[in-house]
Design a protein around this motif. Structure first.
Motif, PDB file in Angstrom:
ATOM      1  N   VAL A 285       0.869  -1.353  -0.180  1.00  0.00           N
ATOM      2  CA  VAL A 285      -0.045   0.223  -0.250  1.00  0.00           C
ATOM      3  C   VAL A 285       0.684   1.522  -0.554  1.00  0.00           C
ATOM      4  O   VAL A 285       0.725   1.833  -0.893  1.00  0.00           O
ATOM      5  N   PRO A 286       2.198   1.119   0.861  1.00  0.00           N
ATOM      6  CA  PRO A 286       2.808   2.801   1.082  1.00  0.00           C
ATOM      7  C   PRO A 286       3.380   3.497  -0.266  1.00  0.00           C
ATOM      8  O   PRO A 286       3.400   4.132  -1.292  1.00  0.00           O
ATOM      9  N   PRO A 287       3.914   1.750  -1.225  1.00  0.00           N
ATOM     10  CA  PRO A 287       4.625   1.700  -1.852  1.00  0.00           C
ATOM     11  C   PRO A 287       3.441   2.232  -3.621  1.00  0.00           C
ATOM     12  O   PRO A 287       4.023   3.386  -4.180  1.00  0.00           O
ATOM     13  N   MET A 288       2.258   1.488  -3.390  1.00  0.00           N
ATOM     14  CA  MET A 288       1.302   2.901  -4.832  1.00  0.00           C
ATOM     15  C   MET A 288       0.710   3.346  -3.997  1.00  0.00           C
ATOM     16  O   MET A 288       0.473   4.284  -5.027  1.00  0.00           O
ATOM     17  N   MET A 289       0.364   3.897  -2.915  1.00  0.00           N
ATOM     18  CA  MET A 289      -0.227   5.435  -2.601  1.00  0.00           C
ATOM     19  C   MET A 289       0.896   6.540  -2.354  1.00  0.00           C
ATOM     20  O   MET A 289       0.267   6.973  -2.527  1.00  0.00           O
ATOM     21  N   ASN A 290       1.940   6.713  -1.952  1.00  0.00           N
ATOM     22  CA  ASN A 290       2.687   7.794  -1.594  1.00  0.00           C
ATOM     23  C   ASN A 290       2.545   8.354  -3.644  1.00  0.00           C
ATOM     24  O   ASN A 290       2.381   9.441  -3.111  1.00  0.00           O
ATOM     25  N   PRO A 291       2.811   7.528  -4.237  1.00  0.00           N
ATOM     26  CA  PRO A 291       3.333   8.280  -5.683  1.00  0.00           C
ATOM     27  C   PRO A 291       1.742   9.295  -5.764  1.00  0.00           C
ATOM     28  O   PRO A 291       1.700  10.610  -6.279  1.00  0.00           O
ATOM     29  N   ILE A 292       0.608   8.175  -5.425  1.00  0.00           N
ATOM     30  CA  ILE A 292      -0.572   9.412  -5.803  1.00  0.00           C
ATOM     31  C   ILE A 292      -0.896  10.077  -5.085  1.00  0.00           C
ATOM     32  O   ILE A 292      -1.207  11.453  -5.230  1.00  0.00           O
ATOM     33  N   VAL A 293      -0.595  10.363  -3.607  1.00  0.00           N
ATOM     34  CA  VAL A 293      -0.587  11.390  -2.634  1.00  0.00           C
ATOM     35  C   VAL A 293      -0.045  12.167  -3.180  1.00  0.00           C
ATOM     36  O   VAL A 293      -0.395  13.338  -2.793  1.00  0.00           O
ATOM     37  N   TYR A 294       0.939  12.420  -3.771  1.00  0.00           N
ATOM     38  CA  TYR A 294       1.672  13.652  -3.379  1.00  0.00           C
ATOM     39  C   TYR A 294       1.241  13.876  -4.398  1.00  0.00           C
ATOM     40  O   TYR A 294       2.047  15.051  -4.806  1.00  0.00           O
ATOM     41  N   GLY A 295       0.854  13.008  -5.927  1.00  0.00           N
ATOM     42  CA  GLY A 295       1.070  13.538  -7.080  1.00  0.00           C
ATOM     43  C   GLY A 295      -0.385  14.590  -7.066  1.00  0.00           C
ATOM     44  O   GLY A 295      -0.706  15.629  -8.200  1.00  0.00           O
ATOM     45  N   VAL A 296      -1.471  13.792  -6.260  1.00  0.00           N
ATOM     46  CA  VAL A 296      -2.474  14.655  -5.460  1.00  0.00           C
ATOM     47  C   VAL A 296      -2.294  16.333  -4.728  1.00  0.00           C
ATOM     48  O   VAL A 296      -2.674  17.615  -5.786  1.00  0.00           O
ATOM     49  N   LYS A 297      -1.472  15.841  -4.388  1.00  0.00           N
ATOM     50  CA  LYS A 297      -1.378  17.195  -3.038  1.00  0.00           C
ATOM     51  C   LYS A 297      -0.496  18.336  -3.471  1.00  0.00           C
ATOM     52  O   LYS A 297      -0.789  18.686  -3.048  1.00  0.00           O
ATOM     53  N   THR A 298       0.354  17.366  -4.260  1.00  0.00           N
ATOM     54  CA  THR A 298       1.883  18.182  -4.627  1.00  0.00           C
ATOM     55  C   THR A 298       1.010  19.395  -5.858  1.00  0.00           C
ATOM     56  O   THR A 298       1.375  18.832  -6.749  1.00  0.00           O
ATOM     57  N   GLN A 299       0.982  20.851  -6.121  1.00  0.00           N
ATOM     58  CA  GLN A 299       1.064  21.148  -7.437  1.00  0.00           C
ATOM     59  C   GLN A 299       1.456  21.404  -8.442  1.00  0.00           C
ATOM     60  O   GLN A 299       1.451  21.396  -9.550  1.00  0.00           O
ATOM     61  N   GLN A 300       3.006  21.729  -7.954  1.00  0.00           N
ATOM     62  CA  GLN A 300       3.905  21.601  -9.367  1.00  0.00           C
ATOM     63  C   GLN A 300       4.132  20.373  -9.738  1.00  0.00           C
ATOM     64  O   GLN A 300       4.097  19.771 -10.923  1.00  0.00           O
ATOM     65  N   ILE A 301       3.874  19.032  -9.324  1.00  0.00           N
ATOM     66  CA  ILE A 301       4.163  17.396  -9.336  1.00  0.00           C
ATOM     67  C   ILE A 301       2.815  17.327 -10.395  1.00  0.00           C
ATOM     68  O   ILE A 301       2.626  16.392 -11.464  1.00  0.00           O
ATOM     69  N   ARG A 302       1.718  17.828  -9.857  1.00  0.00           N
ATOM     70  CA  ARG A 302       0.361  17.379 -10.183  1.00  0.00           C
ATOM     71  C   ARG A 302       0.609  18.610 -11.676  1.00  0.00           C
ATOM     72  O   ARG A 302      -0.133  17.992 -12.791  1.00  0.00           O
TER      73      ARG A 302
END
Length: 314
Positions: A285-302
């Motif tokens: 779960v952490p390896p799957m969700m970490n990029p999703i969480v940061y991708g959604v919540k971090t404006q520059q990455i999104r």
């Protein structure tokens, strides 16, 4: 697959059960596990690619995120392919040396991930509580030193597990009631005194997780005090937003990890399949969700992900 008594104290091959009690459903369990692994691979590789190619993201928070992505990739890759082999092809055999290598990677990189979460909490503390000194405190050289220190801590603390397992008389069975090689799962196969293994395992767990959680908590207490003293609601919301993704990642990592650790030692009433399913989710779960969480919540990455997606569509 049944346990067999060993007349020799040397084991050359173990048999990984997978999920005890749910062997008939292994084929179907493999599909969500495989899907989660693919998402983890794509997500973390995307995060690494974006941070590497986007010059504006070469700052402490995103460099620590790169370290987290690398750790997640290694942690999931050293366990999931073998797990899928068990579920789909009944490839349950693993030799003693490979089992020790897998155990080392799982425990050392779990310790590194915990340390990276602490480093990210420190980065958030400096960015919010001492913003004028952020660039001078967290220089690239400092980040490299932190990464080396975390890697060294993980290796030094976990390396003794290999020697502690090798000294055991693993003569009860060669069947490991787990989906991967884990220190306590191997200790349960021992016939002799395992006090040293248990005590050292507790020491490592409390030293790594206990130390990191204490300082993460302290960082967020100071962050909360600083945020609540900000004059405007907009500034407070912005500060909370920058910490939200990190808090989500912390909870996803520590909650199943602590449950697995405590169940191995004290949760004898917990059904084996529940324990192993949560232990598997701890590495999935952490390896799957970490990029999703940061991708959604971090404006520059999104924004960069959307730019890549739209560019490819064009």
């Amino acid at each position: 697959m049944t346990p067999w008594n060993m007349t020799s104290l040397q084991i050359s091959t173990f048999l990984l059960v997978g999920i005890p009690g749910l062997e008939d459903f292994h084929f179907w369990f493999a599909f969500p596990f495989c899907s989660m692994y693919i998402v983890a691979l794509v997500g973390n590789c995307t995060i690494l690619f974006i941070i590497k190619t986007e010059q504006s993201l070469h700052e402490p928070m995103h460099l620590f995120l790169s370290l987290l992505a690398i750790t997640d990739l290694i942690l999931s890759t050293c366990t999931i392919p073998k797990m899928l082999g068990i579920f789909w092809f009944n490839s349950s055999e693993i030799n003693f040396e490979a089992c020790l290598v897998q155990m080392f990677f799982i425990h050392s990189f779990s310790a590194m991930e915990s340390g990276i979460l602490l480093a990210m909490a420190f980065d958030r503390y400096v960015a919010i509580c001492q913003p004028l000194r952020h660039s001078s405190i967290l220089t690239n050289q400092t980040i490299v030193r932190i990464a080396l220190a975390l890697a060294t801590r993980g290796v030094i603390l976990v390396m003794p597990f290999i020697f502690l397992v090798k000294r055991l008389s693993l003569c009860k069975s060669n069947v490991i009631l787990h989906s991967y090689c884990e220190h306590m799962a191997l200790v349960k196969l021992a016939c002799g005194d395992v006090t040293v293994n248990i005590v050292y395992g507790l020491f490592v767990a409390f030293f790594v997780v206990g130390f990191d959680i204490i300082f993460i908590t302290m960082s967020y207490i100071m962050i909360l005090r600083s945020v609540l003293s900000l004059p405007s609601n907009k500034a407070r919301l912005k500060a909370f937003h920058t910490c939200g993704s990190h808090i989500c990642v912390i909870l996803m990592f520590y909650i199943p990890g602590l449950f697995t650790f405590l169940t191995h030692r004290f949760g004898h009433q917990v059904a084996p399949h529940i324990h192993i399913l949560l232990a598997n989710s701890y590495l999935l779960v952490p390896p799957m969700m970490n990029p999703i969480v940061y991708g959604v919540k971090t404006q520059q990455i999104r924004a960069r992900v959307l730019k890549l997606f739209l560019w490819h569509r064009i």
